[in-house]
Design an enzyme around this catalytic site. Structure first.
Site: not given
Ligand code: NAD
Length: 690
Positions: A340-341, A343, A360, A394
């Site tokens: 979420t952060a 996102g 998502e 998730c």
């Molecule tokens: P994350 O938000 O740390 O990273 C996700 C992606 O975003 C990575 O590829 C990362 O490199 C990229 N990223 C980081 N900073 C960015 C920026 N400033 N701009 C653009 N991209 C950036 O998440 P994570 O730790 O990889 O995954 C775990 C999280 O994902 C959990 O909160 C989980 O619930 C969620 N998740 C959600 C779903 C869904 O469908 N709702 C599915 C799987 C995981």
């Protein structure tokens, strides 16, 4: 009679022409575009000649044709049918197994030796990737420079021009090649995911391969129907037009993925984007890029094998800066899956460039166990929902609300099972010989390593300090191992993921935590745990449980276990989440016709299903002339230059169409006719107030 026969033959010729086009599109690889351009006009020309020839035949000649056609008919059908079957369902190009990336430091693999430590973080080699089961070094994946993201988008955009013109059958061919590859090479694909994430083979099969296969099956079967132009109703003012929504290819779609399911997180957006006629640029998580490189190569190879440009699917590797470059890089739509952060940051950046974005995000999914349910059965499903992928889902079950009357039997059902669960490094390819998954523990590693272990532990200890009780587990696996050995906890160093760690420090004991409650300051009821923790929250009434569930900022999925169907429906309706499964867990994702997504802190927009697939397109509203010769014509009072009666005319027209009184309508009609027929007709004062 002969004329009837002539018409029949002409009709058959028409059908043959249409069939020739379809079969040709199905059987011709897109790379043979030039041949397509030559052959189709030739076939159409041939049929046209045959039609002209038929019209020119005398009665006698026709009789000969009729008799010989009857003789040939049977033989023709016998010959034609196998040809048609071969053309429609015939050979798709096989995709040979691609060379797999091999762990570079095999000496370190399995024990997290010094080789892994010394090599990690060498920026000249690119992104260091670690075996999440053991902490050993796998190798380095070249990082995409930030400037390279724009190049990847440009290459994908160039490739998409020809792809947008492909038929659905051509796109299905790529999907059939992929589904065959996934089935034949699933052991290797699963093993790569295990190396990257530390999950068990069973978790990979259930969470990575199965939903991907189902997605392809759904696209093959229903994808075209979902994207076919859809007729809509028209209003009385536009009754002479037809109204249609068309789903045109959008262009280039960007996808930013998390680390928890690297295979599915690559295939899922790529399959939808490609089937909808778009290209895709994917940025996998920096914590799962080792396997993602291979998965993207598989898709690119399938495209190439079918004669399409592989640049339709591009990979960019990197951290947040590379993700950020993709958000602002000019893609036509972005699918972000992650926390979420991050996102929130992505949404802000996307707003700047007005890039449409689907978010998502995280979840805190509840499961409600009602007092009338079959408790042992519900417990078995809850256990899978909590501990699948070591809780790193998730849509994993993070809060289990158990009605107080069945609390004791529920705990009696889950506690012995969780107590018997094991954690140990998964036996993935290159790490151990033997049958895949045969030597796995029940619960895999925490992919993010010691930090994740420490975070999960802190949440549990904080809940305990507020009154929760640990029934099983509740410790890092390293601490448990040290206690068992009677030594100190030297294995649990927390120097950050990417260093070599003794395996035990990457695991958390499967845990059951009870007496968890809202309103007592326990962070574990609010925050996403993303770990192997079954959190039990007792409740008494339905109103109480609905209030507790809906107090969460997240709203992704939910499960309701209840025998009484009316009560289950009422609970499901009252829970504010994007997805609910009654008497099941996560099964909505195996119905790929359904949209996937949440509300609140879980994000917005949908992927999967008809909605998700259409979300990869440019949804275009098109109107056309309904009947030949009937077209829109501007009534004289509304034409430029206006004569002063334009407003009165429109006002009468609106009243005629929308007024509910038929007596008023007659008066409106009289005035409208008057204004149309007589130049000097005096309109009523429709705006007398002014
Ligand atoms: P994350 O938000 O740390 O990273 C996700 C992606 O975003 C990575 O590829 C990362 O490199 C990229 N990223 C980081 N900073 C960015 C920026 N400033 N701009 C653009 N991209 C950036 O998440 P994570 O730790 O990889 O995954 C775990 C999280 O994902 C959990 O909160 C989980 O619930 C969620 N998740 C959600 C779903 C869904 O469908 N709702 C599915 C799987 C995981």
């Amino acid at each position: 009679m002969s004329n009837l026969f002539r018409r029949l033959l002409l009709a058959i010729a028409g059908v043959l022409e249409a069939a020739a086009r379809e079969l040709h599109a199905a059987a011709t690889p897109a790379s043979d575009a030039a041949a397509t351009g030559r052959l189709l006009p030739w076939a159409a020309g041939f049929i046209k000649e045959a039609q002209d020839w038929l019209w020119g035949l005398s009665q006698g000649q026709l009789a000969v044709v009729m008799i010989s056609t009857s003789f040939c008919g049977l033989i023709g059908v016998v010959l034609f049918m196998p040809l048609a079957v071969v053309a429609l369902f015939g050979d798709d190009p096989p995709l040979e197994p691609l060379p797999l990336p091999q762990p570079r430091d095999t000496a370190a693999a399995g024990n997290g030796g010094a080789g892994g430590v010394s090599r990690f973080g060498d920026p000249s080699n690119g992104l260091a990737c670690m075996n999440a089961s053991t902490g050993a070094l796998l190798g380095y994946v070249p990082l995409t420079p930030v400037a390279g993201v724009a190049q990847a988008i440009a290459a994908a955009r160039a490739a998409q021009v020809s792809w947008a013109a492909t038929t659905f059958e051509q796109r299905r061919q790529v999907l059939r090649v992929l589904i065959a590859y996934l089935l034949s090479e699933q052991d290797d694909l699963v093993a790569l995911s295990m190396l990257d994430t530390g999950k068990t083979a069973l978790d990979a099969a259930l969470g990575e391969v199965l939903p991907t296969l189902e997605k392809i099956r759904w696209l093959l079967r229903e994808g075209e129907a979902a994207l076919r132009p859809e007729r809509r109703s028209t209003g009385p003012m536009s009754a002479h037009r037809t109204a249609t929504v068309e789903f045109a290819p959008l262009g280039v779609i960007g996808a930013i993925a998390p680390w928890n399911y690297p295979l599915h997180n690559v295939f899922n957006p790529a399959l939808a984007a490609l089937f909808a006629g778009s290209a895709i640029v994917i940025k996998p998580s920096e914590h799962a890029s080792w396997s993602a490189v291979h998965y993207v190569n598989v898709i690119r190879s399938a495209l190439a094998a079918c004669g399409h440009p592989p640049d339709l699917c591009r990979l960019v590797v990197g951290r947040g800066d590379v993700g950020s470059a993709l958000v602002g890089g000019g893609v036509d739509k972005l699918f972000f899956t992650g926390s979420t952060a991050v996102g929130r940051k992505v949404a802000r950046a996307a707003a700047e460039s007005l890039t449409p974005v689907v978010l998502e995000l995280g979840g805190k999914d509840p499961a409600v166990v009602c007092d009338d349910t079959d408790v042992p059965w519900a417990a078995s499903i809850v256990l899978r929902g909590v501990f699948q992928n070591a809780g790193q889902n998730c849509i994993g079950i993070e809060r289990v609300y158990v009605q107080r009357a069945v609390l004791a039997p529920f705990l009696a059902a889950v506690v012995p099972v969780v107590a018997a669960m094991t954690t140990r490094p998964a036996a993935a390819m290159g790490v151990a010989e033997g049958a895949l998954g045969a030597d796995d523990g029940d619960v895999g590693a925490l992919t993010m390593g010691p930090e994740a272990v420490a975070r999960v532990d802190a949440l549990i200890q904080q809940a305990v300090s507020c009154g929760a009780r640990v029934l099983v587990g509740g410790r890092p696996a390293a601490a448990a191992a040290a206690t068992a050995a009677g030594g100190d906890d030297s294995a649990g160093g927390s120097s950050g993921r990417g260093r070599a760690h003794a395996p035990a420090s990457l695991y958390y004991e499967p845990t059951v935590l009870t007496d968890v409650a809202h309103g007592r300051g326990m962070q574990i009821v609010e925050e996403e745990v993303f770990g192997p923790v079954l959190t039990v929250i007792p409740f008494d009434t339905d109103a109480e449980v609905v209030g507790a569930i809906n107090s969460s900022a997240f709203g992704l999925g939910a499960s309701v276990f209840c025998r009484n169907a009316c009560r289950a429906d009422a609970l499901a309706a009252a829970i504010r989440t994007g997805m609910v499964n009654i008497n099941d867990f996560a099964v909505n994702y195996l119905c790929q016709s359904l949209p996937f997504g949440g509300v609140g802190a879980s994000g917005y927009g949908r992927f999967a299903g008809v909605e998700g697939l259409r979300g990869c397109t440019l949804e275009r509203a098109v109107t056309r002339q309904r009947w030949w010769g009937v077209r829109t014509s501007i009534p004289p009072p509304m034409r430029f230059p206006t004569r002063g009666t334009g407003y009165a005319f429109v006002s009468e027209l609106m009243a005629l169409v929308y007024d509910t009184s038929y007596i008023s309508k007659m008066d409106n009609a009289r005035h409208l006719l008057g204004m149309l027929l007589f130049k000097r007709w005096r309109p009523r004062a429709v705006a007398g107030k002014w």
